[in-house]
Design a protein around this motif. Structure first.
Motif, mmCIF file in Angstrom:
data_model
loop_
_atom_site.group_PDB
_atom_site.id
_atom_site.type_symbol
_atom_site.label_atom_id
_atom_site.label_comp_id
_atom_site.label_asym_id
_atom_site.label_seq_id
_atom_site.Cartn_x
_atom_site.Cartn_y
_atom_site.Cartn_z
ATOM 1 N N ALA A 297 80.147 -29.510 38.038
ATOM 2 C CA ALA A 297 79.732 -28.213 37.498
ATOM 3 C C ALA A 297 78.236 -28.199 37.224
ATOM 4 C CB ALA A 297 80.517 -27.876 36.227
ATOM 5 N N LEU B 61 76.092 -25.836 39.292
ATOM 6 C CA LEU B 61 75.796 -24.486 38.814
ATOM 7 C C LEU B 61 74.486 -24.464 38.032
ATOM 8 C CD1 LEU B 61 76.698 -21.512 38.456
ATOM 9 C CD2 LEU B 61 77.981 -22.255 36.436
ATOM 10 N N LEU C 245 77.230 -21.081 45.079
ATOM 11 C CA LEU C 245 76.930 -20.731 43.684
ATOM 12 C C LEU C 245 75.579 -20.025 43.578
ATOM 13 C CD1 LEU C 245 78.176 -24.041 42.013
ATOM 14 C CD2 LEU C 245 79.205 -21.770 41.710
ATOM 15 N N GLY D 138 74.441 -21.853 32.987
ATOM 16 C CA GLY D 138 75.524 -20.972 33.417
ATOM 17 C C GLY D 138 76.888 -21.325 32.866
ATOM 18 N N VAL D 139 76.982 -22.309 31.991
ATOM 19 C CA VAL D 139 78.305 -22.750 31.519
ATOM 20 C C VAL D 139 78.596 -22.365 30.069
ATOM 21 C CG1 VAL D 139 78.460 -24.624 33.186
ATOM 22 C CG2 VAL D 139 77.491 -25.095 30.913
ATOM 23 N N GLY E 102 82.079 -19.887 32.701
ATOM 24 C CA GLY E 102 81.534 -19.055 33.776
ATOM 25 C C GLY E 102 81.992 -19.503 35.156
ATOM 26 N N HIS E 103 81.068 -19.452 36.104
ATOM 27 C CA HIS E 103 81.444 -19.797 37.477
ATOM 28 C C HIS E 103 81.840 -21.264 37.625
ATOM 29 C CE1 HIS E 103 80.256 -15.874 38.668
ATOM 30 N NE2 HIS E 103 79.000 -16.057 38.351
ATOM 31 N N ALA E 104 81.555 -22.078 36.624
ATOM 32 C CA ALA E 104 81.998 -23.478 36.689
ATOM 33 C C ALA E 104 83.511 -23.560 36.647
ATOM 34 C CB ALA E 104 81.384 -24.302 35.559
ATOM 35 N N ASN F 285 85.259 -22.300 38.763
ATOM 36 C CA ASN F 285 85.651 -22.504 40.159
ATOM 37 C C ASN F 285 86.019 -23.959 40.412
ATOM 38 O OD1 ASN F 285 84.853 -19.858 40.331
ATOM 39 N ND2 ASN F 285 83.308 -20.159 41.938
#
Lengths: 154, 154, 154, 154
Positions: A88, A91, A115, B84-85, D86-88, D90
């Motif tokens: 992760a 990201l 991403l 982003g996390v 968030g997108h993590a 995924n």
């Protein structure tokens, strides 16, 4: 105070051939010479080469590691961030960048391209994944860096 | 090349009183004066104050943001990382540090103390959570920084 | 279709005494008997005990693992999620819950309490961290479950 | 107790045409009919369609959301996990799966394919990204599900 130039992520595999290594190193050098900050995943291969090129040109390279500590950080980083979140961290690498340059690359790089595009970052491909109009395909480090700087409006 | 000193995370609330702000600013200044790198969550309050103190003393402050971009980064950071996390960036803040100084603080700070201890980082508390022998309680910025540097073996 | 009851996270250490294990198991059982879904970190100790109690009562237990695969999932889980984000999975555990019950616990549990409160989830402490008015301290599994269900408005 | 079949992630865009929606719904139905658990990102479009197909066939669909709560979960999920990263998230979707079926898809899907391959999960593409030999390209839902089940050795 925080007058750093654009942040350019240089992404690619952790183990690469000498040719890709030299290309990534030149990318790092050119980013630094234009005042940009190199961001990378902090490990070996393309990540190390880009950091090396940047710091050899007296620039700054920041590595964003997947691990809970910085032991695996390559020795060319100016600063290293240990995220503890595994893949992760990809990201974080792309979110921290104004533009992304992919040099070669395998599956991790593919995820970073996805991403990056998801969060709206332009992606330049130097011998990386073929994804049609979604990335700017270039043939050499100089073109990669020019395209990346152009794409982030600098 | 990467000869930066120890990384000291300064954690605390995003909105604080003037007194806590000044304490965090002094912590940042003292860390920088001893050659350390300030790591923080990149937003306001204690995070801003610590970054401000560090860069006013010509040191380096790195902010690790929860967001997908750096728009909310405070203006005193030398470099900013957008993860982003979300709140999982708290893990990155403490993993990136050799020691953690908590200045005041609310629930996010509590989570950072827990995560720091989980990954084996020493925690110094300056007016922060009372957690018995699990943190080093100190009364002033100078003592906080001395204790933190001592705890990370520098 | 998705008419599951409230999700109750049961958090605590991965290695515990027999007494704490039995308390967590009873918590899991009581959550299930009231129609709740047990959420946990998926590994051993309190996580295993809560899952065991829930599924022994024909309820559902979902484990949210730090790893990239489910190999370390305890055998009592109904379903397991492999997050790949290490300790950042603690955030997923508490965000997935309507209320959190901490049974004993060490630093990881402390981080979960901090994260839970940060995102607005009520926390019930059964022999866990003493944090003043920030958590509801209870003395027995039955009271823990009643308090947790009450706190999430069910 | 946890005798669930293979977990099949169905990934794709959050807004899709009626044709893709129906394909994803059939994929979900077929996975459930073979005893598999559908894992998805929990939101709309392909994620909703796959969950709908699975639960319409009396199967189980688990949604793994990017948010800090489950408010945006689609109504067809059996269970929902709120990760807060968030997108993590995924990464969590693909790590939780034994095989991944991509139905159409945009940049988020591209990142999931990259992450899936990075952690060693087989990927089946139904009208999704063209990535050469790296994914199994299929033409219809039935073939997608057969290929996915075959790839995870069931």
């Amino acid at each position: 105070m925080s007058e750093a130039g654009p942040y350019i992520a240089v992404v690619g595999a952790g183990h690469v051939s000498g040719e890709l290594y030299e290309q990534a190193r030149e990318v790092g050098r050119l980013v630094a010479e234009r005042g940009g900050v190199v961001v990378c995943g902090g490990l070996g291969g393309v990540m190390e080469a880009a950091a090396r090129g940047a710091t050899e040109a007296n620039g700054v390279a920041i590595g964003i590691l997947p691990d809970e500590d910085r032991r695996r950080a390559n020795k060319y980083l100016t600063y290293s961030i240990a995220t503890g979140v595994g893949h992760a961290r990809n990201l974080a690498v792309v979110c921290s960048a104004d533009a992304v340059i992919a040099v070669g690359g395998e599956y991790g790089t593919l995820s970073e391209i996805g991403l990056a595009k998801k969060v709206g970052r332009p992606v330049v491909s130097l011998g990386s994944w073929e994804l049609g109009e979604h990335v700017d395909v270039v043939a050499a480090p100089k073109e990669a860096v020019e395209t990346a700087f152009g794409a982030c409006g600098v």
